[in-house]
Structure formats: structure tokens, C-alpha cells
Write an enzyme that holds these catalytic residues in place. Structure first.
Site, PDB file in Angstrom:
ATOM      1  N   TYR A 114       0.854  -1.193   0.000  1.00 56.83           N
ATOM      2  CA  TYR A 114       0.000   0.000   0.000  1.00 56.83           C
ATOM      3  C   TYR A 114       0.896   1.252   0.000  1.00 56.83           C
ATOM      4  CZ  TYR A 114      -3.098   3.344   2.455  1.00 56.83           C
ATOM      5  OH  TYR A 114      -3.803   4.439   2.846  1.00 56.83           O
ATOM      6  N   LYS A 174     -11.431  -1.285   6.969  1.00 59.44           N
ATOM      7  CA  LYS A 174     -11.980  -1.972   5.794  1.00 59.44           C
ATOM      8  C   LYS A 174     -13.011  -3.018   6.242  1.00 59.44           C
ATOM      9  CE  LYS A 174      -8.991   0.394   3.268  1.00 59.44           C
ATOM     10  NZ  LYS A 174      -8.383   1.309   4.235  1.00 59.44           N
TER      11      LYS A 174
HETATM   12  C1  LIG Z   1      -3.797  -2.813   2.386  1.00 64.57           C
HETATM   13  C2  LIG Z   1      -3.986  -1.595   3.230  1.00 64.57           C
HETATM   14  N1  LIG Z   1      -3.367  -1.520   4.418  1.00 64.57           N
HETATM   15  C3  LIG Z   1      -3.494  -0.442   5.216  1.00 64.57           C
HETATM   16  C4  LIG Z   1      -4.267   0.634   4.846  1.00 64.57           C
HETATM   17  C5  LIG Z   1      -4.359   1.830   5.743  1.00 64.57           C
HETATM   18  O1  LIG Z   1      -5.546   1.827   6.426  1.00 64.57           O
HETATM   19  P1  LIG Z   1      -6.197   3.122   7.130  1.00 64.57           P
HETATM   20  O2  LIG Z   1      -6.829   3.921   6.045  1.00 64.57           O
HETATM   21  O3  LIG Z   1      -7.143   2.528   8.114  1.00 64.57           O
HETATM   22  O4  LIG Z   1      -5.085   3.865   7.789  1.00 64.57           O
HETATM   23  C6  LIG Z   1      -4.958   0.593   3.630  1.00 64.57           C
HETATM   24  C7  LIG Z   1      -5.809   1.728   3.224  1.00 64.57           C
HETATM   25  O5  LIG Z   1      -6.329   1.799   2.139  1.00 64.57           O
HETATM   26  C8  LIG Z   1      -4.799  -0.546   2.799  1.00 64.57           C
HETATM   27  O6  LIG Z   1      -5.418  -0.615   1.593  1.00 64.57           O
END
Ligand SMILES: Cc1ncc(COP(=O)(O)O)c(C=O)c1O
Length: 402
Positions: A114, A210
Site C-alpha cells: 500500500y 476496511k
Molecule cells: C492494504 C492496506 N493496508 C493499510 C491501509 C491503511 O488503512 P487506514 O486507512 O485505516 O489507515 C490501507 C488503506 O487503504 C490498505 O489498503
């Protein structure tokens, strides 16, 4: 703790359940708290004796019965020793990384992570920590990349945007032998479909924003640890001031109860839509490990019991940005928005080459990341079919005008 022999579905419903501690009510109250009052100095001192501030209440930032219930539930589902809740998924990632690194260390990070995880790893250079990105398909070849100062290997499987499945057991077994910590982002699969600790990982991180929360109404993260990794992670979380809002934590816990049914539906609908997209003239590739023929399919079949509703498509290279943008704006059910894992369908342009090692992404067509929500799948097909038809027509009329 629910007995390990209990089926996973039952554990989803019961994990972290402690009605006897809350007058029989099945859900924990939402504790919105900072201060904890003590009846005497001795009990105040007792509560502060544990540096990890684990069991006895001391101060809201260190946890409440609400966050404890969420942490317990996720720990049971991932098969870990203990968990730490954080204010976002990114905070879970940064805290887990900070728990293990120091100046002079080298870390290996999958090239498919990410984007914000990547940006944080890049920023570690300012603290004397070197990040090297590796091909997500490296498998046991990770051994050749380990240096004497390699402290950890970070994985995300499947990878963001391009969905390469990593050979987690091959990587973790090499790392375990060499005393290198492995951290896996398991946001896509959730413990319903994959449990990386069972595949040898030391730490699992989640964007609970998510699927765990599942309704696009909170930002939340969590880190699940083994007995060996819990101390450093919890200690880093305390030093960094990690905590999460009471309502968000409650949403995470509530989401877990329906995670199994939601994910099965996302899987079924996404698979159907992905197969249908493979047959559309405008689409050159669908990147989804649940599809037979996908390069990660065999690993996915081995290590996962299902697939989330998130995948990407690569359009044929002759469609330009203006026509694709117009198509995205015309879709009625697929919303143009970031994030995923909620009940709603989303679509966003996602250019992998913008944040990958030079040359590692060679496909010329525009990439769209699709989240298949819980709307009726035939309605979703109709929405995309209309958009794709329009895309072809726009392209034809432009060619005719040349
Ligand atoms: C695979 C993955 N990990 C971590 C995150 C980060 O999450 P957050 O938006 O809750 O900080 C995302 C956000 O899109 C993600 O797609």
C-alpha cells in the site's frame, strides 16, 4: 477464550465475548474515558506496576474494556497471543515497524505494498534505517536478500493494486531461521480467509477501517502479535501514544460478528464480476488471485480459503485518460472513492508504476481498482456494461474524427 476446536464461524460470533463482566449484556459498553479513579494509593501503584499496562485500568489511552474486547476477539481469530488497537490501519503499520527497527538496520519491504506504507518506509531513511523493496514473488529467494543487519521483512498479500500473492510460508521460514521478524498486512483477506500467524508470521497488521468494521463509518487499526512480539509492539504503541476512539473500536467489534457472511458474499459477487469482466472487449486483464489462470492462483488456493471483493482490471491500451475519466464519472453504482471493505461498490484509477520499482510494472493500459460491494451483482454488471460500452463509443468517435 473460545475453544480452538470450535468452528471459525462460531468464533466470529463469540470471540472476546464476556457478558459475565457486563451484567449479562452481550455487547460491551462504549467506554469514553480518560481518567480512572482509584480507591487507594496501593491499588493505583499496583495498576502502574505493569510497564505494558495490560490488565489493570490506569488511563484511557492504554485501553478500556471496549478496546480489550476488540483486541481479544481479533487475537482469537488470528490465532495470536495478544493484540494492540490503533487509531488507523496506517498507524498499526507504522507502530509495528517502529517496534523493531533502530538506526543502522536494513528492512525488506514488498514492492507491492500500500502506497502510504511505502511512504513511511521511505521516511525511515531520516532515522538511519535503510528500506529495500523486493519483488513480491521472491518466495524463498528472500534468503539472498537478507543482510547481517536485516531486521525485518514486511509483506502484504495479495499486494495493493496489482494483487500478487506472496509465498508467506517460504518467506517466514527463511526469516525465522535467521532471526528476522516478519510482519504481514492481512487487511484484504481478514482472518476469515487467511491467518498469517499460522503460516509462520510474527506480526499481523490490519486496517480495521476496511472489512472488519465493514460499513465505511470508522477509521481503525490493529496489530496481532505472537508471545515474543507482543512486548515490543505494545511498548512501541505506548511510547507512540497509540490509542483509538471508543466508538470506532466498538464499530470494529460489531463488524467482526458479521464478517463471515459479508465476506462470503463479497467473494461470490467479486468472482462473478471478475469472470464477466474477463470476457469484455475493453478489458485486457483482471488481476484477481481467485481466478484460475491468475499467476497467484495456486498460492492463493493453498493459503487462503476465500477472496475479498477487491481486484483490479487493466483496460486495453488504446483507451486514454479523458475517455476513462468520462466513463468513471458516468457510473451510477460504482462510486468514485478511496478505501474499500465497506458494503458499497467503488472504483478508482490506480497507476502501479507511480509507486513501484522502475520497470516492475510494464502494462500499457490504464488500471482501475474495483471494490465489489453488496449491491445486486446483476445491477453492478449492468452499471459497468453501460460504462464500458460508452468507453468504446467515445473511443470510436474520437478515431472517426481524426
Ligand atoms: C492494504 C492496506 N493496508 C493499510 C491501509 C491503511 O488503512 P487506514 O486507512 O485505516 O489507515 C490501507 C488503506 O487503504 C490498505 O489498503
Amino acid at each position: 477464550m473460545i475453544h480452538r476446536q470450535t468452528s471459525f464461524e462460531t468464533r466470529l460470533v463469540r470471540a472476546g465475548w464476556e457478558p459475565h463482566l457486563q451484567e449479562g449484556y452481550i455487547n460491551p459498553p462504549v467506554y469514553r474515558s480518560s481518567t480512572v479513579l482509584y480507591s487507594d494509593v496501593a491499588s493505583m501503584e499496583r495498576s502502574q506496576a505493569d510497564p505494558l499496562r495490560r490488565d489493570l485500568p490506569t488511563y484511557g489511552r492504554f485501553g478500556t474494556p471496549t478496546s480489550r474486547a476488540f483486541e481479544l476477539a481479533l487475537t482469537e481469530l488470528e490465532g495470536g497471543y495478544a493484540a494492540v488497537v490503533t487509531c488507523s490501519g496506517l498507524a498499526a503499520i507504522t507502530t509495528a515497524l517502529m517496534a523493531f527497527v533502530k538506526a543502522g538496520d536494513h528492512i525488506l519491504v514488498s514492492d507491492s505494498v500500500y502506497t502510504s506504507s511505502r511512504r513511511f518506509c521511505d521516511s525511515l531513511a531520516a532515522f538511519g534505517i535503510e528500506t529495500e523493496y523486493y519483488d513480491p514473488r521472491v518466495a524463498g529467494g528472500i534468503a539472498d536478500l537478507l543482510r547481517p543487519n536485516t531486521r525485518l521483512v514486511y509483506l502484504e498479500s495479495p499486494g495493493s493494486t496489482t494483487f500478487e500473492v506472496q509465498d508467506v510460508p517460504a518467506i517466514t521460514s527463511v526469516c525465522r531461521d535467521r532471526g528476522v521478524v516478519t510482519i504481514v498486512d492481512n487487511t484484504w483477506a481478514t482472518p476469515v480467509f487467511c491467518r498469517p500467524l499460522e503460516l509462520g508470521a510474527d506480526v499481523v497488521v490490519h486496517s480495521a477501517t476496511k472489512y472488519l468494521t465493514g460499513h465505511a463509518d470508522s477509521i481503525l487499526g490493529a496489530i496481532v502479535c505472537t508471545e515474543d512480539t507482543y512486548g515490543p509492539v505494545r511498548s512501541a504503541a505506548i511510547r507512540l501514544g497509540q490509542t483509538a476512539g471508543a466508538d470506532d473500536v466498538y464499530m470494529g467489534l460489531r463488524g467482526i460478528r458479521t464478517l463471515g457472511v459479508r465476506l462470503r458474499q463479497h467473494h461470490q459477487q467479486a468472482l462473478e464480476l471478475a469472470r464477466w469482466l474477463q470476457e469484455q472487449d475493453e478489458v485486457s486483464q483482471v488481476l484477481y488471485p481467485a481466478l484460475p489462470g491468475d499467476p497467484g492462483h495456486e498460492l492463493w488456493r493453498r493459503d487462503f480459503s476465500g477472496a475479498a471483493g477487491l481486484f483490479s482490471i487493466v483496460l486495453n491500451p488504446w483507451y486514454g485518460k479523458a475517455e476513462v475519466d468520462a466513463m468513471l464519472e458516468r457510473l451510477r453504482l460504482f462510486g468514485l472513492g478511496h478505501s474499500w471493505g465497506g458494503y458499497e461498490s467503488l472504483i478508482v484509477p490506480a497507476d502501479p508504476s507511480a509507486h513501484r520499482l522502475p520497470g516492475s510494472w510494464q502494462e500499457p493500459g490504464i488500471v482501475l481498482r474495483v471494490h465489489v460491494g453488496l449491491e445486486d451483482v446483476e445491477d453492478l454488471k449492468r452499471d459497468l456494461a453501460a460504462g464500458l460500452r460508452q468507453l468504446s463509443q467515445d473511443c470510436c468517435s474520437e478515431l472517426a474524427a481524426v
